[in-house]
Motif scaffolding. Sequence first.
Motif, PDB file in Angstrom:
ATOM      1  N   ALA A 185      17.647  -7.074  -5.291  1.00 30.60           N
ATOM      2  CA  ALA A 185      17.710  -5.661  -6.284  1.00 30.60           C
ATOM      3  C   ALA A 185      18.610  -4.757  -5.662  1.00 30.60           C
ATOM      4  O   ALA A 185      19.249  -4.859  -4.756  1.00 30.60           O
ATOM      5  N   THR A 186      18.976  -3.698  -6.733  1.00 30.80           N
ATOM      6  CA  THR A 186      19.985  -2.588  -6.043  1.00 30.80           C
ATOM      7  C   THR A 186      19.019  -1.511  -6.004  1.00 30.80           C
ATOM      8  O   THR A 186      19.866  -0.507  -5.551  1.00 30.80           O
ATOM      9  N   ALA A 187      18.009  -1.210  -6.220  1.00 27.85           N
ATOM     10  CA  ALA A 187      17.048  -0.220  -5.884  1.00 27.85           C
ATOM     11  C   ALA A 187      15.579  -0.726  -5.790  1.00 27.85           C
ATOM     12  O   ALA A 187      15.117  -1.786  -6.056  1.00 27.85           O
ATOM     13  N   GLY A 188      14.936   0.148  -4.870  1.00 32.23           N
ATOM     14  CA  GLY A 188      13.200  -0.149  -4.944  1.00 32.23           C
ATOM     15  C   GLY A 188      12.553   1.021  -4.836  1.00 32.23           C
ATOM     16  O   GLY A 188      12.999   2.042  -4.691  1.00 32.23           O
ATOM     17  N   VAL A 189      11.218   0.808  -5.365  1.00 29.88           N
ATOM     18  CA  VAL A 189      10.166   1.992  -5.365  1.00 29.88           C
ATOM     19  C   VAL A 189       8.992   1.495  -4.852  1.00 29.88           C
ATOM     20  O   VAL A 189       8.638   0.179  -5.343  1.00 29.88           O
ATOM     21  N   ASP A 190       8.117   2.341  -4.279  1.00 29.53           N
ATOM     22  CA  ASP A 190       6.665   1.891  -3.917  1.00 29.53           C
ATOM     23  C   ASP A 190       5.902   3.161  -3.794  1.00 29.53           C
ATOM     24  O   ASP A 190       6.421   4.145  -3.312  1.00 29.53           O
ATOM     25  N   ALA A 191       4.466   3.153  -3.984  1.00 23.72           N
ATOM     26  CA  ALA A 191       3.743   4.247  -3.863  1.00 23.72           C
ATOM     27  C   ALA A 191       3.218   4.506  -2.453  1.00 23.72           C
ATOM     28  O   ALA A 191       2.807   5.639  -2.267  1.00 23.72           O
ATOM     29  N   SER A 192       3.379   3.439  -1.750  1.00 13.83           N
ATOM     30  CA  SER A 192       2.840   3.619  -0.258  1.00 13.83           C
ATOM     31  C   SER A 192       4.106   4.109   0.752  1.00 13.83           C
ATOM     32  O   SER A 192       5.241   3.586   0.968  1.00 13.83           O
ATOM     33  N   ALA A 193       3.837   5.306   1.190  1.00 11.00           N
ATOM     34  CA  ALA A 193       4.902   5.850   2.050  1.00 11.00           C
ATOM     35  C   ALA A 193       5.225   5.052   3.178  1.00 11.00           C
ATOM     36  O   ALA A 193       6.426   4.669   3.801  1.00 11.00           O
ATOM     37  N   ALA A 194       4.004   4.582   3.823  1.00  9.03           N
ATOM     38  CA  ALA A 194       4.256   3.520   5.046  1.00  9.03           C
ATOM     39  C   ALA A 194       5.112   2.270   4.586  1.00  9.03           C
ATOM     40  O   ALA A 194       6.050   2.008   5.531  1.00  9.03           O
ATOM     41  N   MET A 195       4.865   1.873   3.426  1.00  8.09           N
ATOM     42  CA  MET A 195       5.455   0.598   3.058  1.00  8.09           C
ATOM     43  C   MET A 195       7.101   1.085   2.835  1.00  8.09           C
ATOM     44  O   MET A 195       7.882   0.277   3.390  1.00  8.09           O
TER      45      MET A 195
ATOM     46  N   GLU B 274      -6.691   4.237  -3.956  1.00  8.49           N
ATOM     47  CA  GLU B 274      -7.348   3.551  -2.947  1.00  8.49           C
ATOM     48  C   GLU B 274      -6.368   2.250  -2.641  1.00  8.49           C
ATOM     49  O   GLU B 274      -6.265   1.812  -1.479  1.00  8.49           O
ATOM     50  N   VAL B 275      -5.560   1.965  -3.836  1.00  5.27           N
ATOM     51  CA  VAL B 275      -4.699   1.023  -3.571  1.00  5.27           C
ATOM     52  C   VAL B 275      -3.388   1.474  -2.410  1.00  5.27           C
ATOM     53  O   VAL B 275      -3.020   0.543  -1.581  1.00  5.27           O
ATOM     54  N   VAL B 276      -2.967   2.604  -2.480  1.00  6.59           N
ATOM     55  CA  VAL B 276      -1.971   3.278  -1.743  1.00  6.59           C
ATOM     56  C   VAL B 276      -2.457   3.259  -0.394  1.00  6.59           C
ATOM     57  O   VAL B 276      -1.782   2.911   0.749  1.00  6.59           O
ATOM     58  N   ASP B 277      -3.825   3.719  -0.151  1.00  3.34           N
ATOM     59  CA  ASP B 277      -4.049   3.870   1.062  1.00  3.34           C
ATOM     60  C   ASP B 277      -4.548   2.752   1.869  1.00  3.34           C
ATOM     61  O   ASP B 277      -3.992   2.582   3.123  1.00  3.34           O
ATOM     62  N   TYR B 278      -4.857   1.500   0.923  1.00  4.62           N
ATOM     63  CA  TYR B 278      -4.728   0.328   1.594  1.00  4.62           C
ATOM     64  C   TYR B 278      -3.528  -0.530   2.310  1.00  4.62           C
ATOM     65  O   TYR B 278      -3.562  -0.700   3.523  1.00  4.62           O
ATOM     66  N   TYR B 279      -2.337  -0.009   1.277  1.00  7.19           N
ATOM     67  CA  TYR B 279      -1.224  -0.610   1.678  1.00  7.19           C
ATOM     68  C   TYR B 279      -0.654   0.290   2.659  1.00  7.19           C
ATOM     69  O   TYR B 279       0.327  -0.220   3.623  1.00  7.19           O
ATOM     70  N   ASP B 280      -0.894   1.647   3.042  1.00 13.72           N
ATOM     71  CA  ASP B 280      -0.407   2.533   3.980  1.00 13.72           C
ATOM     72  C   ASP B 280      -0.877   1.884   5.208  1.00 13.72           C
ATOM     73  O   ASP B 280      -0.227   1.785   6.268  1.00 13.72           O
ATOM     74  N   GLN B 281      -2.278   1.537   5.352  1.00 14.65           N
ATOM     75  CA  GLN B 281      -2.725   1.039   6.454  1.00 14.65           C
ATOM     76  C   GLN B 281      -2.343  -0.276   6.853  1.00 14.65           C
ATOM     77  O   GLN B 281      -2.299  -0.797   8.012  1.00 14.65           O
ATOM     78  N   LEU B 282      -2.001  -1.321   5.946  1.00 13.34           N
ATOM     79  CA  LEU B 282      -1.541  -2.503   6.168  1.00 13.34           C
ATOM     80  C   LEU B 282      -0.084  -2.748   6.474  1.00 13.34           C
ATOM     81  O   LEU B 282       0.305  -3.729   6.995  1.00 13.34           O
ATOM     82  N   ALA B 283       0.704  -1.679   6.302  1.00 15.29           N
ATOM     83  CA  ALA B 283       2.096  -1.773   6.441  1.00 15.29           C
ATOM     84  C   ALA B 283       2.458  -2.279   7.679  1.00 15.29           C
ATOM     85  O   ALA B 283       3.367  -3.226   7.614  1.00 15.29           O
ATOM     86  N   PRO B 284       2.039  -1.842   8.686  1.00 19.07           N
ATOM     87  CA  PRO B 284       2.471  -2.251  10.018  1.00 19.07           C
ATOM     88  C   PRO B 284       2.344  -4.064  10.286  1.00 19.07           C
ATOM     89  O   PRO B 284       3.279  -4.514  11.014  1.00 19.07           O
ATOM     90  N   THR B 285       1.402  -4.763   9.728  1.00 20.76           N
ATOM     91  CA  THR B 285       1.258  -5.970   9.810  1.00 20.76           C
ATOM     92  C   THR B 285       1.301  -6.758   8.615  1.00 20.76           C
ATOM     93  O   THR B 285       1.112  -7.997   8.611  1.00 20.76           O
ATOM     94  N   TYR B 286       1.724  -6.282   7.511  1.00 19.21           N
ATOM     95  CA  TYR B 286       2.058  -6.842   6.232  1.00 19.21           C
ATOM     96  C   TYR B 286       2.860  -8.041   6.340  1.00 19.21           C
ATOM     97  O   TYR B 286       2.414  -9.082   5.694  1.00 19.21           O
TER      98      TYR B 286
END
Length: 226
Positions: A62-72, A3-15
């Motif tokens: 950073a020299t690398a990044g990772v996130d669980a949200s594909a949209a982010m 549910e955290v990932v889904d939330y940030y997938d939806q929020l990505a365009p306006t984050y």
Amino acid sequence: MDEVVDYYDQLAPTYDDTRFGHTWGQFLDRQEREVLAQWLPDEPGVDRLDLACGTGRTLDLATAGVDASAAMVGRARHRHPDTPIECARADALPYAPESFDAVFSLHFFMHLDPSYIRRVLAECHRVLRPGGLLAFDAPSDLRRRFNDYQPEGWHCATALHPLEVRRLASPLFELVDFRGVMFAPVHRLPETARRVWRPADSAVAQSRLGRWACSHFMFLLQRREP
């Protein structure tokens, strides 16, 4: 976690606009960067991972990044095309053991329950080199008790105290420092007043006494060896 990932997938365009496109977000960003600049090693050849990097706000550190949200991740890759960014969960990082000298994560641990935090800490320990550093933030448990704040659902539900962080991190990490962030609502002042009071707020927030009364803590852990 889904549910955290889904939330940030939806929020990505306006984050970026809704979270950091105003005075509060910009003020918070500057204070967080001041602390990270003091903590993170920046010598040539040092590898630093931005964990839960979101749209890439702090990927310049950073020299690398990772996130669980594909949209982010998609927005972060567009913003930082030369930085390797992976889409993966924080408890299953796609990196070999001892890949990084430092890991930092902002506005992430506050969404996790203690059992998941332990899993993330274990994974950070795995990818850090001996003596590596882990920096993250969370709302202050002390400030929330004073304000009688009651979160709803998972969003920003986890507030931490330095003693709780020490307990959660043991025996994998040692808590070596913590700082306060946002002592007073300086971001609500007029621009001219903010310029005068922002350095004072940062100084108070990072002082030995002032940090206990701030709205957020930033924690610095160091990897322990077996």
